[in-house]
Design a protein around this motif. Structure first.
Motif, PDB file in Angstrom:
ATOM      1  N   SER A 112      29.145  16.152  43.005  1.00 24.19           N
ATOM      2  CA  SER A 112      29.467  16.637  44.349  1.00 24.19           C
ATOM      3  C   SER A 112      30.494  15.752  45.054  1.00 24.19           C
ATOM      4  CB  SER A 112      28.190  16.724  45.194  1.00 24.19           C
ATOM      5  OG  SER A 112      27.673  15.434  45.487  1.00 24.19           O
ATOM      6  N   LEU A 113      30.599  14.482  44.641  1.00 25.98           N
ATOM      7  CA  LEU A 113      31.471  13.537  45.337  1.00 25.98           C
ATOM      8  C   LEU A 113      32.782  13.252  44.607  1.00 25.98           C
ATOM      9  CD1 LEU A 113      28.819  10.881  46.484  1.00 25.98           C
ATOM     10  CD2 LEU A 113      29.881  12.681  47.862  1.00 25.98           C
ATOM     11  N   LEU A 114      32.825  13.529  43.305  1.00 22.70           N
ATOM     12  CA  LEU A 114      33.988  13.166  42.492  1.00 22.70           C
ATOM     13  C   LEU A 114      34.642  14.400  41.884  1.00 22.70           C
ATOM     14  CD1 LEU A 114      32.506  10.156  40.465  1.00 22.70           C
ATOM     15  CD2 LEU A 114      34.056  10.011  42.420  1.00 22.70           C
ATOM     16  N   PRO A 115      35.905  14.301  41.502  1.00 24.13           N
ATOM     17  CA  PRO A 115      36.513  15.363  40.693  1.00 24.13           C
ATOM     18  C   PRO A 115      35.757  15.512  39.375  1.00 24.13           C
ATOM     19  CG  PRO A 115      38.197  13.879  41.567  1.00 24.13           C
ATOM     20  CD  PRO A 115      36.879  13.236  41.846  1.00 24.13           C
ATOM     21  N   LEU A 116      35.738  16.716  38.836  1.00 20.48           N
ATOM     22  CA  LEU A 116      35.006  16.981  37.588  1.00 20.48           C
ATOM     23  C   LEU A 116      35.396  16.043  36.441  1.00 20.48           C
ATOM     24  CD1 LEU A 116      34.620  20.854  37.246  1.00 20.48           C
ATOM     25  CD2 LEU A 116      32.815  19.154  37.144  1.00 20.48           C
ATOM     26  N   LEU A 147      27.283  26.426  18.120  1.00 21.64           N
ATOM     27  CA  LEU A 147      26.255  26.452  19.158  1.00 21.64           C
ATOM     28  C   LEU A 147      26.423  25.276  20.123  1.00 21.64           C
ATOM     29  CD1 LEU A 147      23.157  27.448  17.004  1.00 21.64           C
ATOM     30  CD2 LEU A 147      24.201  28.826  18.807  1.00 21.64           C
ATOM     31  N   LYS A 148      26.779  24.123  19.579  1.00 19.38           N
ATOM     32  CA  LYS A 148      26.976  22.941  20.420  1.00 19.38           C
ATOM     33  C   LYS A 148      28.132  23.152  21.394  1.00 19.38           C
ATOM     34  CE  LYS A 148      26.803  18.640  21.791  1.00 19.38           C
ATOM     35  NZ  LYS A 148      25.691  18.107  22.572  1.00 19.38           N
ATOM     36  N   VAL A 149      29.259  23.642  20.892  1.00 20.00           N
ATOM     37  CA  VAL A 149      30.417  23.892  21.758  1.00 20.00           C
ATOM     38  C   VAL A 149      30.078  24.968  22.794  1.00 20.00           C
ATOM     39  CG1 VAL A 149      32.791  24.741  21.821  1.00 20.00           C
ATOM     40  CG2 VAL A 149      32.089  23.152  20.024  1.00 20.00           C
ATOM     41  N   ALA A 150      29.333  25.988  22.366  1.00 11.85           N
ATOM     42  CA  ALA A 150      28.916  27.029  23.312  1.00 11.85           C
ATOM     43  C   ALA A 150      28.044  26.434  24.418  1.00 11.85           C
ATOM     44  CB  ALA A 150      28.160  28.133  22.577  1.00 11.85           C
ATOM     45  N   SER A 151      27.182  25.491  24.051  1.00 14.89           N
ATOM     46  CA  SER A 151      26.317  24.863  25.062  1.00 14.89           C
ATOM     47  C   SER A 151      27.147  24.088  26.083  1.00 14.89           C
ATOM     48  CB  SER A 151      25.290  23.939  24.393  1.00 14.89           C
ATOM     49  OG  SER A 151      25.852  22.709  23.978  1.00 14.89           O
ATOM     50  N   THR A 152      28.204  23.409  25.627  1.00 18.61           N
ATOM     51  CA  THR A 152      29.040  22.665  26.576  1.00 18.61           C
ATOM     52  C   THR A 152      29.743  23.622  27.541  1.00 18.61           C
ATOM     53  OG1 THR A 152      31.021  22.625  25.148  1.00 18.61           O
ATOM     54  CG2 THR A 152      29.433  20.847  24.860  1.00 18.61           C
ATOM     55  N   MET A 153      30.141  24.790  27.035  1.00 13.21           N
ATOM     56  CA  MET A 153      30.796  25.779  27.900  1.00 13.21           C
ATOM     57  C   MET A 153      29.820  26.303  28.947  1.00 13.21           C
ATOM     58  SD  MET A 153      32.970  27.887  25.011  1.00 13.21           S
ATOM     59  CE  MET A 153      33.711  29.003  26.196  1.00 13.21           C
ATOM     60  N   LEU A 174      37.468  18.179  27.918  1.00  8.25           N
ATOM     61  CA  LEU A 174      38.451  19.266  27.929  1.00  8.25           C
ATOM     62  C   LEU A 174      38.087  20.302  28.983  1.00  8.25           C
ATOM     63  CD1 LEU A 174      40.879  20.766  26.730  1.00  8.25           C
ATOM     64  CD2 LEU A 174      39.314  21.758  25.027  1.00  8.25           C
ATOM     65  N   TRP A 175      36.790  20.720  28.985  1.00  8.01           N
ATOM     66  CA  TRP A 175      36.360  21.707  29.986  1.00  8.01           C
ATOM     67  C   TRP A 175      36.508  21.138  31.394  1.00  8.01           C
ATOM     68  CZ3 TRP A 175      37.072  24.846  26.611  1.00  8.01           C
ATOM     69  CH2 TRP A 175      36.315  25.046  25.468  1.00  8.01           C
ATOM     70  N   ALA A 219      27.928  23.538  35.946  1.00 12.40           N
ATOM     71  CA  ALA A 219      28.526  22.468  36.741  1.00 12.40           C
ATOM     72  C   ALA A 219      29.471  23.021  37.798  1.00 12.40           C
ATOM     73  CB  ALA A 219      29.274  21.494  35.826  1.00 12.40           C
ATOM     74  N   THR A 220      30.207  24.081  37.450  1.00  9.32           N
ATOM     75  CA  THR A 220      31.121  24.704  38.409  1.00  9.32           C
ATOM     76  C   THR A 220      30.348  25.325  39.567  1.00  9.32           C
ATOM     77  OG1 THR A 220      32.671  25.184  36.614  1.00  9.32           O
ATOM     78  CG2 THR A 220      32.967  26.382  38.671  1.00  9.32           C
ATOM     79  N   ALA A 221      29.291  26.068  39.230  1.00  9.36           N
ATOM     80  CA  ALA A 221      28.459  26.675  40.274  1.00  9.36           C
ATOM     81  C   ALA A 221      27.813  25.596  41.134  1.00  9.36           C
ATOM     82  CB  ALA A 221      27.396  27.568  39.645  1.00  9.36           C
ATOM     83  N   LEU A 222      27.399  24.515  40.496  1.00 10.54           N
ATOM     84  CA  LEU A 222      26.747  23.419  41.217  1.00 10.54           C
ATOM     85  C   LEU A 222      27.708  22.755  42.198  1.00 10.54           C
ATOM     86  CD1 LEU A 222      24.379  20.841  39.632  1.00 10.54           C
ATOM     87  CD2 LEU A 222      26.157  20.061  41.170  1.00 10.54           C
ATOM     88  N   LYS A 223      28.925  22.511  41.749  1.00 10.69           N
ATOM     89  CA  LYS A 223      29.905  21.843  42.608  1.00 10.69           C
ATOM     90  C   LYS A 223      30.256  22.709  43.821  1.00 10.69           C
ATOM     91  CE  LYS A 223      34.163  19.118  42.225  1.00 10.69           C
ATOM     92  NZ  LYS A 223      33.522  17.885  42.746  1.00 10.69           N
TER      93      LYS A 223
END
Length: 315
Positions: A92-96, A12-18, A260-261, A24-28
């Protein structure tokens, strides 16, 4: 309401990070046209609905709104919202990978703040780990500070990201205090609700900073805003549920899967390749963070309840 099933908890924890990295991708992507205040509102407002559904399924909806400490929730929301604004700005300002690695400073700040504000005893092993961790943060920051080839956005993003990590740590401290008297469902629900209202205070910023004026989104952008909120809310549910199956010392180290993500998503979606200094610094910080978790486990300091009620700064 809890049982020991570490594999379920870790999954569940790993799923939450995904899910958080979908957010985060949509936000960026959305941050190219949508101001930070509107992004924060979307994250909290649309994210409130999955949280309310979770609370209702646990038959705690009535209890979730009852509190004897509204001022404590207001403090937690204010601090957490500040951390979220800083985290979103850094994204928004830095690489992920860079923004993610800087965010790893938060657990180090928690140790310092627990000593200063809660009077927690911190012995030489944890102090040493914190010192090593901050050296790693300096390594991560080094490409963004004092390099003439990098624009000012890089430096500003790095400093704001570090500030956000500090506020995220302070938010965790406020959550620890709230956990002494409040239910997890109450803390999570009040945070989402109050943060939605407080984020509306950014509306007048458009009169002072035209770049931060809220917009009426077109259909694709509206879809991104909805995705940011729903993914954030679902990620919060998965995070909360993960700590129902295992304690913090088992699950917390999997926070670092985020790196990693960040590398994968940054490379595939945004064509970002992390600098060697960022990777090296992140590894140092991760090693220090895991050692802190190990020492807290050895000392019998169980952070499970607080982590169930927390919200990561960029979530």
């Amino acid at each position: 309401m809890t049982r020991q099933a570490p594999l379920i908890g870790i999954s569940l924890k790993v799923a939450s990070t995904m899910v958080f990295f979908v957010m985060a991708t949509a936000l960026k992507i959305a941050a190219e046209t949508v101001p930070i205040g509107e992004l924060v509102f979307a994250r909290n407002f649309f994210g409130l609905f999955p949280v309310l559904i979770m609370v209702a399924m646990r038959r705690e909806l009535g209890l979730a709104f009852r509190t004897a400490n509204p001022l404590g929730h207001l403090t937690r929301a204010s601090v957490g919202l500040t951390a979220m604004v800083c985290g979103f700005t850094a994204l928004s300002l830095l690489p992920l990978p860079d923004a993610t690695a800087i965010g790893f400073a938060s657990p180090l700040f928690v140790v310092v703040l627990a000593f200063l504000l809660l009077g927690e005893k911190v012995r030489v092993y944890r102090w040493s780990a914190v010192g090593v961790g901050f050296v790693g943060i300096l390594v991560v920051l080094s490409p963004h500070l004092g390099d003439a080839e990098l624009d000012s956005n890089s430096m500003i993003g790095a400093l704001i990201g570090l500030t956000g990590a500090g506020f995220a740590a302070l938010a965790m401290i406020t959550v620890r205090k709230l956990c002494e008297t409040e239910r997890t469902s109450t803390i999570v629900t009040w945070f989402a609700g109050m943060s939605s209202v407080l984020s509306l205070l950014t509306l007048p910023l458009g009169f002072l900073l035209p770049g931060q004026a809220w917009i009426i989104p077109d259909l694709p952008t509206a879809g991104l805003l909805l995705l940011i909120g729903l993914a954030g809310g679902v990620g919060q549910i998965l995070l909360t549920q993960s700590y129902r199956f295992a304690d913090a010392s088992t699950i917390a180290p999997f926070d670092y899967v985020n790196m990693l993500w960040a590398i994968i998503v940054g490379w595939v979606v945004f064509s970002e390749t992390p600098l060697p200094a960022v990777v090296l610094g992140a590894l140092i910080v991760i090693a220090a963070g895991i050692f802190v978790i190990y020492r807290e486990h050895k000392l019998g300091l169980d952070r499970t309840k607080a982590r169930r009620a927390s919200s990561p700064s960029r979530s």
